[in-house]
Design an enzyme around this catalytic site. Structure first.
Site, PDB file in Angstrom:
ATOM      1  N   ASP A 128       0.821  -1.215   0.000  1.00  0.00           N
ATOM      2  CA  ASP A 128       0.000   0.000   0.000  1.00  0.00           C
ATOM      3  C   ASP A 128       0.850   1.258   0.000  1.00  0.00           C
ATOM      4  O   ASP A 128       0.473   2.270  -0.589  1.00  0.00           O
ATOM      5  CB  ASP A 128      -0.904  -0.006   1.240  1.00  0.00           C
ATOM      6  CG  ASP A 128      -1.895  -1.154   1.135  1.00  0.00           C
ATOM      7  OD1 ASP A 128      -2.533  -1.468   2.140  1.00  0.00           O
ATOM      8  OD2 ASP A 128      -1.989  -1.733   0.040  1.00  0.00           O
ATOM      9  N   TYR A 153       1.545   2.119  -3.451  1.00  0.00           N
ATOM     10  CA  TYR A 153       0.313   2.614  -4.101  1.00  0.00           C
ATOM     11  C   TYR A 153       0.104   4.074  -3.699  1.00  0.00           C
ATOM     12  O   TYR A 153      -0.084   4.955  -4.542  1.00  0.00           O
ATOM     13  CB  TYR A 153      -0.890   1.760  -3.658  1.00  0.00           C
ATOM     14  CG  TYR A 153      -2.207   2.237  -4.215  1.00  0.00           C
ATOM     15  CD1 TYR A 153      -2.919   3.259  -3.579  1.00  0.00           C
ATOM     16  CD2 TYR A 153      -2.716   1.704  -5.389  1.00  0.00           C
ATOM     17  CE1 TYR A 153      -4.113   3.733  -4.103  1.00  0.00           C
ATOM     18  CE2 TYR A 153      -3.906   2.159  -5.912  1.00  0.00           C
ATOM     19  CZ  TYR A 153      -4.594   3.176  -5.263  1.00  0.00           C
ATOM     20  OH  TYR A 153      -5.777   3.646  -5.787  1.00  0.00           O
ATOM     21  N   ASP A 154       0.152   4.334  -2.390  1.00  0.00           N
ATOM     22  CA  ASP A 154      -0.106   5.697  -1.895  1.00  0.00           C
ATOM     23  C   ASP A 154       0.922   6.684  -2.464  1.00  0.00           C
ATOM     24  O   ASP A 154       0.581   7.817  -2.800  1.00  0.00           O
ATOM     25  CB  ASP A 154      -0.042   5.714  -0.356  1.00  0.00           C
ATOM     26  CG  ASP A 154      -1.198   4.916   0.253  1.00  0.00           C
ATOM     27  OD1 ASP A 154      -1.154   4.603   1.442  1.00  0.00           O
ATOM     28  OD2 ASP A 154      -2.135   4.575  -0.531  1.00  0.00           O
ATOM     29  N   SER A 182      12.812  -2.177   9.907  1.00  0.00           N
ATOM     30  CA  SER A 182      13.131  -3.318   9.033  1.00  0.00           C
ATOM     31  C   SER A 182      14.512  -3.840   9.444  1.00  0.00           C
ATOM     32  O   SER A 182      15.023  -3.458  10.497  1.00  0.00           O
ATOM     33  CB  SER A 182      13.130  -2.866   7.571  1.00  0.00           C
ATOM     34  OG  SER A 182      14.039  -1.807   7.421  1.00  0.00           O
ATOM     35  N   GLU A 195      16.567 -16.276  15.725  1.00  0.00           N
ATOM     36  CA  GLU A 195      15.163 -16.653  15.484  1.00  0.00           C
ATOM     37  C   GLU A 195      14.944 -16.937  13.995  1.00  0.00           C
ATOM     38  O   GLU A 195      15.655 -16.384  13.149  1.00  0.00           O
ATOM     39  CB  GLU A 195      14.242 -15.485  15.892  1.00  0.00           C
ATOM     40  CG  GLU A 195      14.423 -15.019  17.320  1.00  0.00           C
ATOM     41  CD  GLU A 195      13.725 -13.696  17.606  1.00  0.00           C
ATOM     42  OE1 GLU A 195      12.857 -13.274  16.808  1.00  0.00           O
ATOM     43  OE2 GLU A 195      14.050 -13.081  18.632  1.00  0.00           O
ATOM     44  N   LYS A 207      13.238 -16.380  10.474  1.00  0.00           N
ATOM     45  CA  LYS A 207      12.633 -15.194   9.875  1.00  0.00           C
ATOM     46  C   LYS A 207      11.383 -15.643   9.118  1.00  0.00           C
ATOM     47  O   LYS A 207      11.451 -16.134   7.999  1.00  0.00           O
ATOM     48  CB  LYS A 207      13.599 -14.486   8.928  1.00  0.00           C
ATOM     49  CG  LYS A 207      13.055 -13.145   8.424  1.00  0.00           C
ATOM     50  CD  LYS A 207      14.118 -12.341   7.685  1.00  0.00           C
ATOM     51  CE  LYS A 207      13.616 -10.962   7.291  1.00  0.00           C
ATOM     52  NZ  LYS A 207      12.467 -10.961   6.381  1.00  0.00           N
ATOM     53  N   ARG A 218       2.199  -3.369   9.289  1.00  0.00           N
ATOM     54  CA  ARG A 218       3.393  -2.546   9.497  1.00  0.00           C
ATOM     55  C   ARG A 218       3.340  -1.306   8.620  1.00  0.00           C
ATOM     56  O   ARG A 218       3.757  -0.216   9.013  1.00  0.00           O
ATOM     57  CB  ARG A 218       4.633  -3.377   9.163  1.00  0.00           C
ATOM     58  CG  ARG A 218       5.940  -2.628   9.219  1.00  0.00           C
ATOM     59  CD  ARG A 218       7.115  -3.579   9.064  1.00  0.00           C
ATOM     60  NE  ARG A 218       8.356  -2.853   8.925  1.00  0.00           N
ATOM     61  CZ  ARG A 218       8.864  -2.484   7.756  1.00  0.00           C
ATOM     62  NH1 ARG A 218       8.238  -2.806   6.645  1.00  0.00           N
ATOM     63  NH2 ARG A 218      10.000  -1.826   7.698  1.00  0.00           N
ATOM     64  N   GLU A 260       4.649 -11.721  13.144  1.00  0.00           N
ATOM     65  CA  GLU A 260       4.403 -11.999  11.717  1.00  0.00           C
ATOM     66  C   GLU A 260       3.119 -12.815  11.617  1.00  0.00           C
ATOM     67  O   GLU A 260       2.938 -13.790  12.356  1.00  0.00           O
ATOM     68  CB  GLU A 260       5.595 -12.793  11.173  1.00  0.00           C
ATOM     69  CG  GLU A 260       5.865 -12.619   9.725  1.00  0.00           C
ATOM     70  CD  GLU A 260       6.660 -11.336   9.383  1.00  0.00           C
ATOM     71  OE1 GLU A 260       7.026 -10.569  10.303  1.00  0.00           O
ATOM     72  OE2 GLU A 260       6.884 -11.118   8.190  1.00  0.00           O
TER      73      GLU A 260
HETATM   74  N1  0OW Z   1      10.035 -11.947  10.147  1.00  0.00           N
HETATM   75  C1  0OW Z   1      10.496 -12.275  11.366  1.00  0.00           C
HETATM   76  O1  0OW Z   1      10.413 -13.440  11.776  1.00  0.00           O
HETATM   77  C2  0OW Z   1      11.076 -11.209  12.254  1.00  0.00           C
HETATM   78  C3  0OW Z   1      11.669 -11.541  13.496  1.00  0.00           C
HETATM   79  N2  0OW Z   1      11.739 -12.832  13.939  1.00  0.00           N
HETATM   80  N3  0OW Z   1      12.177 -10.564  14.276  1.00  0.00           N
HETATM   81  C4  0OW Z   1      12.109  -9.272  13.880  1.00  0.00           C
HETATM   82  O2  0OW Z   1      12.624  -8.324  14.696  1.00  0.00           O
HETATM   83  C5  0OW Z   1      12.317  -6.934  14.430  1.00  0.00           C
HETATM   84  C6  0OW Z   1      12.599  -6.168  15.689  1.00  0.00           C
HETATM   85  C7  0OW Z   1      13.619  -5.159  15.390  1.00  0.00           C
HETATM   86  C8  0OW Z   1      13.798  -5.099  13.901  1.00  0.00           C
HETATM   87  C9  0OW Z   1      13.161  -6.351  13.330  1.00  0.00           C
HETATM   88  N4  0OW Z   1      11.551  -8.886  12.715  1.00  0.00           N
HETATM   89  C10 0OW Z   1      11.046  -9.847  11.889  1.00  0.00           C
HETATM   90  O3  0OW Z   1      10.507  -9.456  10.708  1.00  0.00           O
HETATM   91  C11 0OW Z   1      10.554  -8.052  10.424  1.00  0.00           C
HETATM   92  C12 0OW Z   1       9.220  -7.484  10.073  1.00  0.00           C
HETATM   93  C13 0OW Z   1       9.476  -6.321   9.138  1.00  0.00           C
HETATM   94  C14 0OW Z   1      10.894  -6.447   8.681  1.00  0.00           C
HETATM   95  C15 0OW Z   1      11.405  -7.765   9.208  1.00  0.00           C
HETATM   96  O4  0OW Z   1      11.106  -8.755   8.232  1.00  0.00           O
END
Ligand code: 0OW
Length: 326
Positions: free
Chosen positions: A34, A37-38, A83, A113, A115, A136, A170
């Site tokens: 979006d 788009y915006d 991000s 973790e 992603k 987001r 997520e």
């Molecule tokens: N997609 C994921 O599993 C994930 C994750 N396990 N942990 C974080 O920590 C954030 C916190 C600080 C910056 C990122 N972000 C994730 O995804 C973000 C969402 C938007 C950009 C990244 O993909």
């Protein structure tokens, strides 16, 4: 630009926006965020304001009720949803480790973790009650999708404690649900989704949450936004706290004492990911200690204390992802 060029530009912007609006509304297979788009919409409005005599009556900006809204009200995130920077190999990770060790003397541990490849969301709870869910968006302004998230079973309506808290995670569509949904759509002669991430995004953009409810979405929560208000000192404690509160976190996670250990863990995950019932597009490595995170700091868009290791794109996946299935 001369008059003819302006007219061409106005026409082309309208074409693009109409195509995107069509994908968005009629086929719920949006191909742009979006925010994009915006941004293009604002470009058209600016050009039309500079050349009012050239604005055509069927321009997308002339629709009744003004701009083609995306149907959802906007939400300002109290704390920006950032991000992540990317790493593509072991050397990038070693350089990341070296870089941040120059910014703090606190001994570093890394929380590692998966992603999750879904749609980033913010969940707001007030006195323990789920009050608002938002996408987001561009990190600062997202869309209110509370009604749709209310249909997602893994999101508790009430926390185990009456906390007022913003958590991030997520929202994703399990692989099995993605395959079943595409089979159903194919039989109905509808467009299929290119991947589970688009399917999740399309399902959360539904203006009718009864449709969202059928899509079997789920979540993994990975962050407490306002950690200062809670007695958290590490990412590891935060994830345990999220579990205690009744929020679903991903348990495939590991606290590593060095970037070497991080790399070993990543190598052990490389093949396992095909067994998972959800798509991941990499591994997120975060400095575990919150004080160290503050000392290391942020860039405009992303924290310097975290990085995403992106898996090498596999041949088959690349071919599939390149096909414009919408
Ligand atoms: N997609 C994921 O599993 C994930 C994750 N396990 N942990 C974080 O920590 C954030 C916190 C600080 C910056 C990122 N972000 C994730 O995804 C973000 C969402 C938007 C950009 C990244 O993909």
């Amino acid at each position: 630009m001369d008059k003819e060029q302006v007219k061409t530009e106005l026409f082309e912007l309208n074409q693009k926006l109409n195509q995107w609006a069509k994908e968005y509304y009629e086929k719920d297979t949006p191909t742009v965020e979006d925010a994009e788009y915006d941004q293009v919409y604002r470009q058209l409005v600016t050009l039309e304001e500079a050349h009012p005599e050239l604005v055509s009556s069927d321009s997308i900006t002339q629709r009744i009720g003004g701009e083609v809204s995306t149907g959802f009200t906007k939400v300002q995130h109290q704390i920006p949803m950032m991000s992540l920077g990317n790493a593509f190999n072991k050397e990038d990770l070693i350089n990341f480790d070296k870089r941040i060790k120059k910014l703090t003397d606190i001994p570093l541990e890394y929380m590692v973790e998966l992603k999750i490849d879904g749609l980033a969301i913010n969940l707001r709870y007030e006195n323990g009650k789920f009050m608002q869910g938002a996408t987001r968006g561009d990190g600062t302004i997202g869309e209110d999708i509370t009604n749709n998230l209310n249909t997602v079973k893994s999101i508790p309506k009430k926390l185990a404690e009456p906390l007022t808290i913003d958590v991030r995670g997520e929202c994703y569509m399990p692989k099995k649900s993605f395959i079943a949904l595409n089979e159903k759509r194919e039989e109905a002669g509808e467009n299929v989704f290119a991947n589970p991430r688009n399917a999740a995004a399309g399902s959360l953009r539904q203006l009718d949450s009864k449709v969202t409810a059928e899509r079997n979405l789920s979540t993994f929560i990975y962050n407490i936004a306002d950690t200062d208000n809670f007695m958290m000192t590490t990412q590891s404690d935060s994830l345990d706290k999220l579990d205690e509160l009744g929020l679903k976190t991903n348990h495939q996670r590991k606290l590593c004492a060095s970037i070497e250990e991080v790399w070993e863990y990543i190598e052990s995950l490389l093949d396992q990911r095909h067994e998972l019932d959800y798509e991941i597009d990499g591994i997120v490595i975060k400095v575990n200690d919150f004080n160290a995170q503050q000392e290391i700091g942020f860039t405009v868009k992303a924290p310097k204390w975290a990085i995403a290791y992106k898996f090498p794109a596999e041949e088959a996946e690349t071919i599939v992802r390149d096909i414009e299935w919408t």
